[in-house]
Motif scaffolding. Sequence first.
Motif, mmCIF file in Angstrom:
data_model
loop_
_atom_site.group_PDB
_atom_site.id
_atom_site.type_symbol
_atom_site.label_atom_id
_atom_site.label_comp_id
_atom_site.label_asym_id
_atom_site.label_seq_id
_atom_site.Cartn_x
_atom_site.Cartn_y
_atom_site.Cartn_z
ATOM 1 N N GLU A 63 -1.898 7.641 3.441
ATOM 2 C CA GLU A 63 -3.318 7.252 3.384
ATOM 3 C C GLU A 63 -4.168 8.167 4.274
ATOM 4 O O GLU A 63 -5.229 8.634 3.868
ATOM 5 N N LYS A 64 -3.673 8.430 5.475
ATOM 6 C CA LYS A 64 -4.404 9.279 6.418
ATOM 7 C C LYS A 64 -4.614 10.689 5.862
ATOM 8 O O LYS A 64 -5.649 11.314 6.093
ATOM 9 N N ASN A 65 -3.649 11.196 5.110
ATOM 10 C CA ASN A 65 -3.707 12.560 4.598
ATOM 11 C C ASN A 65 -4.382 12.683 3.231
ATOM 12 O O ASN A 65 -4.649 13.791 2.783
ATOM 13 N N ALA A 66 -4.637 11.570 2.571
ATOM 14 C CA ALA A 66 -5.343 11.602 1.281
ATOM 15 C C ALA A 66 -6.838 11.791 1.537
ATOM 16 O O ALA A 66 -7.355 11.365 2.579
ATOM 17 N N THR A 67 -7.528 12.418 0.590
ATOM 18 C CA THR A 67 -8.973 12.607 0.743
ATOM 19 C C THR A 67 -9.774 11.831 -0.301
ATOM 20 O O THR A 67 -10.900 11.447 -0.042
ATOM 21 N N ASP A 68 -9.185 11.594 -1.467
ATOM 22 C CA ASP A 68 -9.884 10.870 -2.521
ATOM 23 C C ASP A 68 -10.028 9.400 -2.125
ATOM 24 O O ASP A 68 -9.028 8.739 -1.805
ATOM 25 N N PRO A 69 -11.270 8.866 -2.137
ATOM 26 C CA PRO A 69 -11.480 7.466 -1.709
ATOM 27 C C PRO A 69 -10.684 6.448 -2.533
ATOM 28 O O PRO A 69 -10.162 5.477 -1.968
ATOM 29 N N LYS A 70 -10.574 6.664 -3.837
ATOM 30 C CA LYS A 70 -9.812 5.721 -4.679
ATOM 31 C C LYS A 70 -8.331 5.760 -4.335
ATOM 32 O O LYS A 70 -7.655 4.730 -4.324
ATOM 33 N N LEU A 71 -7.838 6.961 -4.062
ATOM 34 C CA LEU A 71 -6.430 7.098 -3.687
ATOM 35 C C LEU A 71 -6.171 6.450 -2.332
ATOM 36 O O LEU A 71 -5.182 5.733 -2.159
ATOM 37 N N LYS A 72 -7.055 6.679 -1.367
ATOM 38 C CA LYS A 72 -6.909 6.062 -0.047
ATOM 39 C C LYS A 72 -6.868 4.540 -0.156
ATOM 40 O O LYS A 72 -6.022 3.887 0.455
ATOM 41 N N LYS A 73 -7.744 3.989 -0.985
ATOM 42 C CA LYS A 73 -7.786 2.527 -1.169
ATOM 43 C C LYS A 73 -6.509 2.029 -1.851
ATOM 44 O O LYS A 73 -5.945 1.009 -1.455
ATOM 45 N N ALA A 74 -6.057 2.756 -2.852
ATOM 46 C CA ALA A 74 -4.831 2.356 -3.566
ATOM 47 C C ALA A 74 -3.641 2.332 -2.611
ATOM 48 O O ALA A 74 -2.816 1.408 -2.650
ATOM 49 N N ILE A 75 -3.557 3.326 -1.739
ATOM 50 C CA ILE A 75 -2.452 3.384 -0.775
ATOM 51 C C ILE A 75 -2.563 2.236 0.225
ATOM 52 O O ILE A 75 -1.566 1.572 0.537
ATOM 53 N N ALA A 76 -3.766 1.997 0.724
ATOM 54 C CA ALA A 76 -3.966 0.897 1.682
ATOM 55 C C ALA A 76 -3.615 -0.445 1.048
ATOM 56 O O ALA A 76 -2.948 -1.286 1.681
ATOM 57 N N ASP A 77 -4.038 -0.650 -0.187
ATOM 58 C CA ASP A 77 -3.721 -1.903 -0.892
ATOM 59 C C ASP A 77 -2.214 -2.037 -1.100
ATOM 60 O O ASP A 77 -1.650 -3.123 -0.948
ATOM 61 N N HIS A 78 -1.581 -0.918 -1.450
ATOM 62 C CA HIS A 78 -0.144 -0.993 -1.696
ATOM 63 C C HIS A 78 0.645 -1.213 -0.404
ATOM 64 O O HIS A 78 1.721 -1.817 -0.436
ATOM 65 N N LEU A 79 0.109 -0.755 0.704
ATOM 66 C CA LEU A 79 0.751 -1.041 1.988
ATOM 67 C C LEU A 79 0.812 -2.550 2.214
ATOM 68 O O LEU A 79 1.855 -3.084 2.617
ATOM 69 N N GLU A 80 -0.281 -3.247 1.935
ATOM 70 C CA GLU A 80 -0.294 -4.707 2.090
ATOM 71 C C GLU A 80 0.700 -5.358 1.127
ATOM 72 O O GLU A 80 1.412 -6.298 1.501
ATOM 73 N N GLU A 81 0.769 -4.854 -0.109
ATOM 74 C CA GLU A 81 1.747 -5.380 -1.070
ATOM 75 C C GLU A 81 3.173 -5.115 -0.584
ATOM 76 O O GLU A 81 4.046 -5.980 -0.714
#
Length: 195
Positions: A63-81
Amino acid sequence: METKNSSTKKSTTRKTTKTPTRSTSKTPAKKDAAKGLSDLFEDSLKDIYWAEKALSKALPKMEKNATDPKLKKAIADHLEETKEHVKRLEDCFKALKKKAQAKKCDAMQGLLDEGKSILEETKPGAVRDAGIIAASQKVEHYEIATYGTLAAYAKILKEKDCLKLLLSTLDEEKNCNNLLTKIADTNLNSKAIND
């Protein structure tokens, strides 16, 4: 002449009917080899339990290394999952009346190492984001295969509580994979051409 042919046939027959000698040495079974589907199920649960815990440590770096906002959100959401997936696996162990144990998953370790390499070999931007998606989808495909197999085992073993937990996680893994495909297809891969 007929007698010679008959004896020739007999000796030929004898030669072809000999059975090969079999080796009596057996390869000893591995000490911790699964003895049945129940053992294989438990061993596979330990494997994916390790994998999910390792993934929960790797996702924040992605997530920290991604730049695309949608990708960052997808990674953050998947971390919670993923944190929920760890909890579900612990609940599955409880349902089996077993202690939750992790066993190193070489497959997941390899996938995570590959993801780490992508971060090291790319600069921030669309190319790195495309690489993060590729690495993430490899992880998702591994998890989809694993949870699908575990659900099949749980069904045969009549482990209904585990089956329900595993199917919930399987659905979330499939949804995550589909979301990553959508993010890649909607402009991100095109940006990576010129990045």
